[in-house]
Every structure is written in structure tokens, then in C-alpha cells.
Motif scaffolding. Structure first.
Motif: not given
Length: 426
Positions: A108-122, A125-130
């Protein structure tokens, strides 16, 4: 503006050089499907929904086929299927045929604009598909990073090492995942999610990450997404005629966010500002017809067009025209109020008078001039009105609008219609 599925997602991933399975669209012929099956052994048949619609697999809306007859049967089942998830309802229009990707590892992989960190966040996990929410916190890496430097290879490598990921998957992921930052950043995305990424072995046993599902969200006010030349109607899946008309006016300068809350509501509330929209929508409840944010200092021509569309669709059933917003820093109140006043006057001239109570709560530059224009228009049309300035609590103004709506329902509308010479039938 959300996008799901590999029909368009595969083309976007090609811009980042990220591998995808072989995909056929809704227009695939029987011979093409048969050839795809011969090459890969199995295909997944998935419905094509406009916009962002999740949880399709859990709803049984993903078919698997190892022969042509099964693939065609799944196509027939899913081509126009309907999907309900939470308060979302969507109907598909077509299917994709996606080659099966044999793999032992899913990521599983995602990028998002995270308001908690005020920064882009990756998130990785290698436990994907869920569903990512189902995993324990120590199984998921959530890593903010500097947008000026972007997603570097060492960020991915460190995250996988901390998760104790299998060594054989680290190198291929470190090579490919950082490329997704360019796709995310260069085209105005707010989210980008691949789940699962399957690690496919080649003839020598080396692994290659292959994106098997795609989701992303765009910031519509960021013009960079237009570089992708996506279909114009891709993000208007279940919009009403009203919402689609408003969306055609949306530009980078000046917002036009609308959502129909209750098509049988009685308070038409053009709202300015996201904070005001949240409060007004919550307090008005089902009495509100639309939820809106028309802030951003729209020019006169645009504001007049937006108001005219609102009036055309909803003014006939409205008891209260409720123009509300916070204290503006840069929106010219005179321009917006003048545009709305002109649109209201033209609407009455074209469609005739109707009983309506106008309530206004606003603050900002040229407020007095703007209110004077609205006042003159209301008096010329014979409409009762009440204006509140920047020193009035917004919650009290909303409560006043609700009380006026209650009075209109309790005989006030008939009284006003009689005063306007419209008769009790109005």
C-alpha cells in the motif's frame, strides 16, 4: 475532484514511468479480450465509475475470469451496475479488463497533503491489498517530508527498513516510488493512492512493482490538473443540472463550490467562505437548499451568473434568501452584492414577483455601499429585508434566518403574497 480506477489511472501513471498491468477499455472486442487471457491467464473485470468511488471489491463489484465466456458474463453484470457506499451512490458506465498480476507481495502506498504535519506525507506498508485502517500502527509508516526536496529514495528505504519489510522488495520500491512525487506535485493532486502494488517477478526472479488500483484527488483551484486533458465530464458523475451549471463557471480566481442538500428546502443560502459554510450548513439543517462557498473575490460578471443560476433553480420555492459570510479581507462586498441585486431584479422582471424575505449577514470592504444597493433593490421589489453587519455574531444571524423561515411557513408567506398583490395562491 476525485478519480478512481485504472482506465485513466494507467495513463497518469505512465507519466511517472510507473508500471501498470495491461488494460483494455469498455470498447474491447471479443478477440482482444481472448488474446489478453491467452497472454496472462486471467483478467479482472472492473466497473468504470466517474468520480471517486471506493469499496467496490467488498461490494462484489470486481469480477475475475479465466475464459472468454466468464469475462463476457462479468462484463454484462458490471457494465451498468450501481454501487452504494455510505452516502455515495454511483452508476457505472462501462468496464475495464485488467490483466492478472501474479505476486507474493502486495504494498500500500499513498501521498497526501497532511494537515497534521503541514507537509506532504507518505503512507507506506508492505501489508497491502487491505483497508489501511485495519492494520496496527506499527505495520504502517507515516512519513512527512519536505516539499522543496520531494520524496527522496532514502525516505522510502528508511520507512521500509523500520517496517522490517522483506529485503527483496525494498530495492524495486526505492527505485519506483519516488517517481510518483513528480506526478503528485506537477499536476495539482491532493491525494494519490495505489492499493495494491503487486511485486511481479520476472524470468530471473527480480521483482517489479505493478500498480493494480489507482485513486487520486485534485485541487480544482490549481490549474496544473488541466495539463492532463482529462474528459470534461469526468468529475460530474451524479451532479444535478444546477451543480453542473455552476461548475461551468468555476475558475481559479473565485470559487463556485455547491452541493444540493435538500431539493425541497426553503432557505436559499449563498454563502461566502468555508468556515461560514460549515456553520451555516450545520445550523440550517434540512431547511437549507444548498451548501455553497462563493468566496474568493469573484468578479461582477461571474457573481451575477452564479446568482442567476441559483435563482432560476431555487428561488420559486424559497422563503428566505439568506446571503451570509464572515468578515472578508479581500472580497469586494459592493461588487458581489451589486451583482446579486441585479440578478434578483432581472429574475423578478422575467419570472414575476414572489413572496421572499431577504436576510444578509456580512462584513468586509465596501460593505455599506453593497448593503445600500441590496436595500434599494429590496425596496423597489417590495421585499422585506434585514441586514446584519460585521459586528453581529454569525450564529445569531443564522438563527434569525431560521425564525423568519418559520414565520413564512406559518402564514407569513401568504401575508407577503397578498401585500405584493399575488393572491393567497402564491
Amino acid at each position: 475532484m476525485n478519480l478512481t480506477g485504472m482506465l485513466h489511472g494507467a495513463r497518469l501513471l505512465q507519466l511517472a514511468g510507473f508500471p501498470t498491468p495491461e488494460i483494455l477499455g469498455p470498447d474491447a472486442s471479443d478477440s482482444q479480450i481472448k488474446a489478453l487471457l491467452a497472454r496472462h491467464g486471467q483478467v479482472f473485470v472492473k466497473p468504470v465509475f466517474k468520480g471517486g468511488v471506493g469499496k467496490k471489491g467488498k461490494a462484489g463489484l470486481v469480477g475475475r475470469a479465466k475464459d472468454l465466456q466468464t469475462a463476457l458474463a462479468e462484463k454484462e453484470r458490471l457494465y451498468f451496475c450501481e454501487h452504494h457506499h455510505g452516502n455515495q451512490h454511483a452508476k457505472s458506465n462501462g468496464v475495464t479488463f485488467e490483466a492478472g498480476v501474479p505476486a507474493e507481495h502486495e504494498v500500500y502506498f499513498s501521498l497526501s497533503d497532511n494537515t497534521r504535519y503541514r507537509a506532504p506525507t507518505m503512507t507506506l506498508t508492505h501489508h497491502g491489498g487491505v483497508d489501511i485502517e485495519e492494520l496496527a500502527k506499527d505495520q504502517v509508516a507515516v512519513v512527512p517530508f519536505n516539499p522543496l526536496t520531494g520524496l527522496k529514495a532514502f525516505v522510502v528505504a528508511n520507512a521500509l527498513s523500520e517496517l522490517n519489510a522483506p529485503k527483496q522488495i525494498i530495492s524495486p520500491l526505492v527505485q519506483h516510488l519516488p517517481n510518483l512525487w513528480d506526478l503528485f506535485h506537477d499536476y495539482g493532486m491532493t491525494t494519490l493512492e495505489l492499493n495494491p502494488i503487486r511485486l511481479r517477478p520476472d524470468s530471473r526472479g527480480r521483482l517489479t512493482p505493478v500498480a493494480c488500483d489507482f485513486k487520486c484527488g485534485f485541487d480544482r483551484d490549481d490549474p496544473r490538473w488541466q495539463r492532463l486533458n482529462l474528459p470534461a465530464d469526468l468529475f460530474t458523475a451524479d451532479s444535478s443540472d444546477f451543480e453542473q451549471e455552476i461548475n461551468t463557471l468555476r475558475t481559479y480566481q473565485g470559487q463556485s463550490d455547491v452541493y444540493v442538500i435538500n431539493p425541497k428546502g426553503t432557505i436559499l443560502a449563498p454563502t461566502f467562505g468555508g468556515g461560514a459554510n460549515s456553520l451555516v450548513t450545520e445550523m440550517l439543517g434540512d431547511d437549507a437548499i444548498i451548501s455553497s462557498d462563493f468566496g474568493g473575490n469573484p468578479p461582477y460578471e461571474k457573481m451575477k451568473s452564479v446568482a442567476a443560476i441559483c435563482f432560476k433553480h431555487w428561488l420559486k420555492q424559497s422563503n428566505v434568501l439568506f446571503i451570509i459570510g464572515g468578515k472578508s479581507n479581500n472580497t469586494d462586498i459592493f461588487e458581489t452584492f451589486r451583482a446579486m441585486a441585479d440578478a434578483l431584479r432581472e429574475h423578478f422582471g422575467k419570472h414575476g414577483a414572489q413572496p421572499l424575505y431577504v436576510v444578509v449577514g456580512r462584513g468586509g470592504p465596501n460593505l455599506v455601499r453593497g448593503m445600500a444597493v441590496l436595500r434599494d433593490t429590496c425596496e423597489a421589489l417590495g421585499l422585506p429585508y434585514r441586514f446584519f453587519g460585521f459586528d453581529s455574531a454569525m450564529s445569531e444571524v443564522v438563527d434569525y434566518a431560521r425564525r423568519v423561515d418559520g414565520w413564512m411557513k406559518d402564514g407569513g408567506r401568504a401575508q407577503l403574497a397578498q401585500r405584493l398583490g399575488l393572491g393567497l395562491a402564491a
